[in-house]
Design an enzyme around this catalytic site. Sequence first.
Site, mmCIF file in Angstrom:
data_model
loop_
_atom_site.group_PDB
_atom_site.id
_atom_site.type_symbol
_atom_site.label_atom_id
_atom_site.label_comp_id
_atom_site.label_asym_id
_atom_site.label_seq_id
_atom_site.Cartn_x
_atom_site.Cartn_y
_atom_site.Cartn_z
ATOM 1 N N VAL A 61 0.859 -1.185 0.000
ATOM 2 C CA VAL A 61 0.000 0.000 0.000
ATOM 3 C C VAL A 61 0.892 1.229 0.000
ATOM 4 O O VAL A 61 1.812 1.350 0.815
ATOM 5 C CB VAL A 61 -0.936 0.013 1.230
ATOM 6 C CG1 VAL A 61 -1.693 1.340 1.308
ATOM 7 C CG2 VAL A 61 -1.938 -1.138 1.156
ATOM 8 N N GLY A 106 4.430 4.137 3.147
ATOM 9 C CA GLY A 106 3.942 2.920 2.501
ATOM 10 C C GLY A 106 4.104 1.743 3.446
ATOM 11 O O GLY A 106 4.732 1.871 4.512
ATOM 12 N N LYS A 107 3.545 0.628 3.110
ATOM 13 C CA LYS A 107 3.743 -0.588 3.914
ATOM 14 C C LYS A 107 3.383 -1.781 3.040
ATOM 15 O O LYS A 107 2.622 -1.641 2.081
ATOM 16 C CB LYS A 107 2.828 -0.569 5.150
ATOM 17 C CG LYS A 107 3.336 -1.411 6.289
ATOM 18 C CD LYS A 107 4.434 -0.709 7.061
ATOM 19 C CE LYS A 107 4.937 -1.506 8.227
ATOM 20 N NZ LYS A 107 5.841 -0.706 9.071
ATOM 21 N N GLY A 108 3.938 -2.938 3.386
ATOM 22 C CA GLY A 108 3.606 -4.134 2.626
ATOM 23 C C GLY A 108 3.631 -5.358 3.505
ATOM 24 O O GLY A 108 4.038 -5.292 4.674
ATOM 25 N N ASP A 147 10.390 -5.323 8.546
ATOM 26 C CA ASP A 147 9.355 -5.119 9.558
ATOM 27 C C ASP A 147 9.240 -6.470 10.282
ATOM 28 O O ASP A 147 10.190 -7.259 10.254
ATOM 29 C CB ASP A 147 8.046 -4.690 8.873
ATOM 30 C CG ASP A 147 7.040 -4.091 9.843
ATOM 31 O OD1 ASP A 147 7.201 -2.931 10.224
ATOM 32 O OD2 ASP A 147 6.101 -4.799 10.241
#
Length: 414
Positions: A61, A106-108, A147
């Site tokens: 995202v 952002g992040k995934g 992460d």
Amino acid sequence: MKNQTSSSSNATLSAYEEAVNKLGLKKNLANALNIPDRELTVEVPFRRDNGEIDSLIGYRVQHNNSRGPFKGGIRYHHHVDINEVRSLASLMTWKTSLLDIPYGGGKGGVCFDPTNYSKTEIERISRKFFRAIDPIIGSNQDIPAPDVNTNSQVMSWFMDEYSEINGYTPSIVTGKPLELGGSEGREAATGRGTAIITREAAKSWDIDITKSNVIIQGFGNVGSYAAKFLNEYGCKIIGVSDVNGAIFDNGGIDIVSLLAYQENSKTIKGFGNYDLITNDELLTKKCDFLIPAALGSAINSGNVDKVNCKVIIEAANGPVTGNAAINLWKRKIPIIPDILTNAGGVTVSYFEWVQNLQQFKWTESEVNMKLESKMVEAYKCVYNMKVSKNTPMRIAAFMVAIDRVSNAYKLRVG
Ligand code: NAD
């Protein structure tokens, strides 16, 4: 974990709403800033070691890039879903803005439990996932990082996979090993930043850091480095915990020996002759600084009444729920928010990216010096906002961050 994530994201959302109200942002703008720019869901097909075909779902995202390329980690966990990734992506927008580093958020993630997969399977999953999100990432577009359950080895596979397609590009991810362009000082950065913020908060709330008592929940990467640096500042660390339990001593714990013990045993369990107490009890002991550095929602409606500290330093992501925060504010216990406290990691990730782009390497002391100045500057901005708008630190932090993003957004939207 799922409930913890959603309580923390509720806390983020209510802080966001309160901050946009206080900033007087128009409703349309406030809504627009909350909507992610792009969401990608991908299939990650791969072969298991026994030759069987399996398939996972992954996400990236991209929340907002008004101030620079999207930036944020990739997690491997069986609770990963689009809502969690979306909420964490927006948090990165506010965190990078607050630290005034030229990134968006952002992040995934990939939805699976890595403990059920071999290292070679995780390598294949990582390479396939990175290939699947390749069209939307790039060193000036979106720069992933580690992460939960991803580390420097996973970043090495990501970098290699991207470089196979696009040519050698170390700046495509951060959190790499030193051998592949990682930065000095990255491993300790979040704990170091937490210690710096605690020291600054001590000045604001008139606490002598060298005479202060500290309790830290969690003794992993963040908690153990925070303990190390706070111990060096002269604080007395009177209690620490990990997943196996807590130790407590009003006279102070020997942190140097504990760090050496933990290095070998990977736990604090069995260390020294200190009182053994439960993790829940530790959070209720009297201290100056209570530093939750383990889990989301550690301080919640169930235990907040018993919290007995002068200041809470949120080192984990979302450790104080929205309701617990309201209770603490009524009792005049300040909460130094996560987007400020634990931003040392993304700040040194930014330094890693800058070094990679310049093909230049900084010494550890240069990195630490620059980190110190970024953290202190961000703390000052939040504290000044808190004082000038008479608002809690958590809301002040969001106000500073949202104000910067909205100004950039307004200048860019046609
Ligand atoms: P970690 O996995 O290295 O350590 C977590 C620690 O918490 C371990 O000591 C574990 O035993 C302990 N723990 C787990 N459950 C516990 C419980 N019930 N009671 C007490 N202790 C418990 O993780 P980390 O990298 O140190 O991250 C900690 C928190 O900080 C997470 O919320 C993470 O999202 C956040 N964070 C980390 C970074 C980073 O750079 N590592 C950056 C930003 C935010």
